[in-house]
Design a protein around this motif. Sequence first.
Motif, PDB file in Angstrom:
ATOM      1  N   MET A  12       0.873  -1.229   0.178  1.00 48.12           N
ATOM      2  CA  MET A  12       0.089   0.111   0.061  1.00 48.12           C
ATOM      3  C   MET A  12       0.845   1.441   0.066  1.00 48.12           C
ATOM      4  SD  MET A  12      -3.013  -1.074  -0.063  1.00 48.12           S
ATOM      5  CE  MET A  12      -2.859  -2.857  -0.862  1.00 48.12           C
ATOM      6  N   PRO A  13       0.352   2.203  -0.959  1.00 45.65           N
ATOM      7  CA  PRO A  13       1.251   3.491  -1.146  1.00 45.65           C
ATOM      8  C   PRO A  13       1.470   4.023   0.290  1.00 45.65           C
ATOM      9  CG  PRO A  13      -0.809   3.549  -2.510  1.00 45.65           C
ATOM     10  CD  PRO A  13      -0.854   2.310  -1.556  1.00 45.65           C
ATOM     11  N   SER A  14       0.844   4.111   1.144  1.00 45.59           N
ATOM     12  CA  SER A  14       0.949   4.921   2.451  1.00 45.59           C
ATOM     13  C   SER A  14       2.063   4.122   3.205  1.00 45.59           C
ATOM     14  CB  SER A  14      -0.184   4.951   3.328  1.00 45.59           C
ATOM     15  OG  SER A  14      -1.127   6.062   2.733  1.00 45.59           O
ATOM     16  N   VAL A  15       1.951   2.861   3.326  1.00 47.92           N
ATOM     17  CA  VAL A  15       3.117   1.927   3.973  1.00 47.92           C
ATOM     18  C   VAL A  15       4.439   2.187   3.484  1.00 47.92           C
ATOM     19  CG1 VAL A  15       3.322  -0.264   4.686  1.00 47.92           C
ATOM     20  CG2 VAL A  15       1.192   0.337   4.759  1.00 47.92           C
TER      21      VAL A  15
ATOM     22  N   LYS B 145       9.855   4.282   3.701  1.00 42.53           N
ATOM     23  CA  LYS B 145      10.854   5.227   3.219  1.00 42.53           C
ATOM     24  C   LYS B 145      11.433   6.217   4.439  1.00 42.53           C
ATOM     25  CE  LYS B 145       9.531   7.143  -0.944  1.00 42.53           C
ATOM     26  NZ  LYS B 145       8.931   7.938  -1.775  1.00 42.53           N
ATOM     27  N   TRP B 146      10.523   6.774   5.108  1.00 41.58           N
ATOM     28  CA  TRP B 146      10.994   7.645   6.471  1.00 41.58           C
ATOM     29  C   TRP B 146      11.923   6.616   7.210  1.00 41.58           C
ATOM     30  CZ3 TRP B 146       5.187   8.928   7.428  1.00 41.58           C
ATOM     31  CH2 TRP B 146       4.938  10.050   6.614  1.00 41.58           C
ATOM     32  N   TYR B 147      11.568   5.373   7.570  1.00 45.97           N
ATOM     33  CA  TYR B 147      12.343   4.548   8.513  1.00 45.97           C
ATOM     34  C   TYR B 147      13.715   4.470   7.829  1.00 45.97           C
ATOM     35  CZ  TYR B 147       8.920   3.686  12.033  1.00 45.97           C
ATOM     36  OH  TYR B 147       8.049   3.855  13.083  1.00 45.97           O
TER      37      TYR B 147
ATOM     38  N   LEU C 143       1.830   7.190  12.378  1.00 41.75           N
ATOM     39  CA  LEU C 143       0.573   6.672  12.940  1.00 41.75           C
ATOM     40  C   LEU C 143      -0.594   6.665  11.945  1.00 41.75           C
ATOM     41  CD1 LEU C 143      -0.156   7.215  16.622  1.00 41.75           C
ATOM     42  CD2 LEU C 143      -0.213   4.966  15.354  1.00 41.75           C
ATOM     43  N   PHE C 144      -0.946   8.137  11.643  1.00 35.34           N
ATOM     44  CA  PHE C 144      -1.982   8.355  10.603  1.00 35.34           C
ATOM     45  C   PHE C 144      -1.678   7.609   9.504  1.00 35.34           C
ATOM     46  CE2 PHE C 144      -4.099  10.773   7.737  1.00 35.34           C
ATOM     47  CZ  PHE C 144      -5.641  11.142   8.468  1.00 35.34           C
ATOM     48  N   THR C 145      -0.477   7.866   8.883  1.00 38.03           N
ATOM     49  CA  THR C 145       0.032   7.311   7.570  1.00 38.03           C
ATOM     50  C   THR C 145      -0.163   5.906   7.668  1.00 38.03           C
ATOM     51  OG1 THR C 145       1.441   8.956   7.445  1.00 38.03           O
ATOM     52  CG2 THR C 145       1.505   7.461   5.596  1.00 38.03           C
ATOM     53  N   MET C 146       0.199   5.018   8.554  1.00 37.29           N
ATOM     54  CA  MET C 146      -0.164   3.779   8.657  1.00 37.29           C
ATOM     55  C   MET C 146      -1.714   3.346   8.666  1.00 37.29           C
ATOM     56  SD  MET C 146       2.476   1.909   8.478  1.00 37.29           S
ATOM     57  CE  MET C 146       1.783   0.185   9.575  1.00 37.29           C
ATOM     58  N   ALA C 147      -2.423   4.120   9.388  1.00 34.83           N
ATOM     59  CA  ALA C 147      -3.769   3.963   9.490  1.00 34.83           C
ATOM     60  C   ALA C 147      -4.335   4.328   8.132  1.00 34.83           C
ATOM     61  CB  ALA C 147      -4.519   4.872  10.325  1.00 34.83           C
ATOM     62  N   ARG C 148      -3.930   5.050   7.522  1.00 39.28           N
ATOM     63  CA  ARG C 148      -4.218   5.388   6.071  1.00 39.28           C
ATOM     64  C   ARG C 148      -4.019   4.165   5.140  1.00 39.28           C
ATOM     65  NH1 ARG C 148      -3.387  10.750   3.095  1.00 39.28           N
ATOM     66  NH2 ARG C 148      -1.377  10.054   3.025  1.00 39.28           N
TER      67      ARG C 148
ATOM     68  N   SER D  32     -11.780  12.620   3.424  1.00 46.45           N
ATOM     69  CA  SER D  32     -11.921  13.900   3.521  1.00 46.45           C
ATOM     70  C   SER D  32     -10.526  14.567   3.447  1.00 46.45           C
ATOM     71  CB  SER D  32     -12.402  14.591   4.662  1.00 46.45           C
ATOM     72  OG  SER D  32     -11.955  14.030   5.954  1.00 46.45           O
ATOM     73  N   MET D  33      -9.302  13.662   3.371  1.00 46.54           N
ATOM     74  CA  MET D  33      -8.062  13.893   3.461  1.00 46.54           C
ATOM     75  C   MET D  33      -7.284  13.817   2.167  1.00 46.54           C
ATOM     76  SD  MET D  33      -7.433  14.707   6.702  1.00 46.54           S
ATOM     77  CE  MET D  33      -5.786  14.826   6.367  1.00 46.54           C
ATOM     78  N   ILE D  34      -7.965  13.066   1.128  1.00 42.81           N
ATOM     79  CA  ILE D  34      -7.353  12.929   0.098  1.00 42.81           C
ATOM     80  C   ILE D  34      -6.588  13.889  -0.622  1.00 42.81           C
ATOM     81  CG2 ILE D  34      -7.617  11.761  -2.473  1.00 42.81           C
ATOM     82  CD1 ILE D  34      -8.725   9.687  -0.709  1.00 42.81           C
ATOM     83  N   GLY D  35      -5.307  13.978  -0.978  1.00 42.49           N
ATOM     84  CA  GLY D  35      -4.480  14.994  -1.565  1.00 42.49           C
ATOM     85  C   GLY D  35      -4.285  15.996  -0.840  1.00 42.49           C
ATOM     86  N   GLU D  36      -4.699  16.214   0.503  1.00 49.34           N
ATOM     87  CA  GLU D  36      -4.233  16.985   1.366  1.00 49.34           C
ATOM     88  C   GLU D  36      -2.880  16.638   2.010  1.00 49.34           C
ATOM     89  OE1 GLU D  36      -6.889  18.678   4.193  1.00 49.34           O
ATOM     90  OE2 GLU D  36      -8.573  18.365   2.850  1.00 49.34           O
ATOM     91  N   SER D  37      -2.150  17.519   2.609  1.00 52.43           N
ATOM     92  CA  SER D  37      -0.941  17.317   3.483  1.00 52.43           C
ATOM     93  C   SER D  37      -1.172  16.470   4.798  1.00 52.43           C
ATOM     94  CB  SER D  37      -0.122  18.386   3.979  1.00 52.43           C
ATOM     95  OG  SER D  37      -0.995  19.323   4.860  1.00 52.43           O
TER      96      SER D  37
END
Length: 379
Positions: free
Chosen positions: A77-80, A85-87, A124-129, A315-320
């Motif tokens: 999944m893109p968010s994972v 990448k951050w890690y 956290l938020f990104t993994m949740a996504r 509601s967050m798609i495309g937002e930072s």
Amino acid sequence: MQSARAASKLSSTMHRVMEYAAKPQNGVTLQELLEFGSDITTAKLIHSAKFLHYEMPIRYAHRVKDLDTLPYGLCQMPSVQQVKKWYIQSMEELLEFPKVQTAADERRFTAMIESIKERHNATLFTMARGVHELKLTMHEAEKKGNLPISMADMIDLHSFLDGFYLSRIGIRMLMGQHIALRQKEEGWVGCICEATSPAEVALAAVDTARHMCIRQYGDAPDVEFHGDTNFTMPYVPSHLHHMLFEVMKNSMRAVVEFHGVDNALPAIKLIVADGDNNEDVSIKISDEGGGIPRSALPRIWSYMYTTANSHVFESMIGESVPMDFGGESPLAGLGYGLPISRLFARYFGGDLQIISMEGYGTDAYLHLRRVGDASEPLP
Ligand code: ADP
Ligand code: MG
């Protein structure tokens, strides 16, 4: 040529990940952090930086390896991928940093740690996504009649995520502690407050939770304090705040939804108890919000369970990406409140339990370990 070079860089990175993931992680206890951090000197700061310089690449490598072995296609999944990448980037930066020997090295090292900590703010938020992205993929597959895994298998993901998030709490605690040690303040050892007052921390959490509840529903129940409200102990107030805030938000939402905003709202009770043998400190939050059906109880600890009908991700798609648990977050919706709070409690040897009486209300028991001699649980 270009791609050959990129491929070789990738393979050397993965090689380093495997090398460092093979090393054992070294846990610390609240007691050790307290003892080490009192009477801080430049030599101690250098020592602490050296420990982080050694330990953090190992912990990051363990997590990258875990992310790579995530089941059910979650690792694709893109968010994972973003989180991974951050890690990797943080691990590489740490490994490239020269040996910390002087006070000037330590200052530069701390600046790097600060930027690394910030990089991972939204993990956290990104993994949740990422989990949400997987759910969407699965719904699509389900419609076409070829579901790759059953929804029940998703429960397995829970133990992976528990370990992953627990490790994140540990890494951030170590970084936060090192950064805070440099800012000496009376009564504090880094981010540990020697006289943390559960009642005082609860008061602040209640205040914010009521604010959010009123914003959402137009009213919020009162909170009564009972028990030993003068009691203090060494703890990390920000962790305690997080736990009390999440439990309080849940109770307030339940009370308002159960009784209806136009009716009288029964007060929530918060009780602080300090054990006789200097071992446990317990905080109970009791609400009359109708409770949770017994059949749903195991699910409340899942990262995929929420009864809130919010569309946080859509509601967050495309937002930072917002920082995890920012003040703008909704009262409920991610389903992360309880599982993450329990991890915060367990990180220092405590626990969080939920006991419910369906049709009446819920009691949340937060147990904190007073002596602080429990070593970090390291997945
Ligand atoms: P979220 O609040 O984002 O849904 P939580 O992990 O905080 O996630 O809670 C999960 C679910 O557990 C809630 O959606 C709610 O259905 C249930 N729950 C938690 N605390 C209570 C409570 N005090 N009373 C009734 N239900 C609760
Ligand atoms: Mg919640």
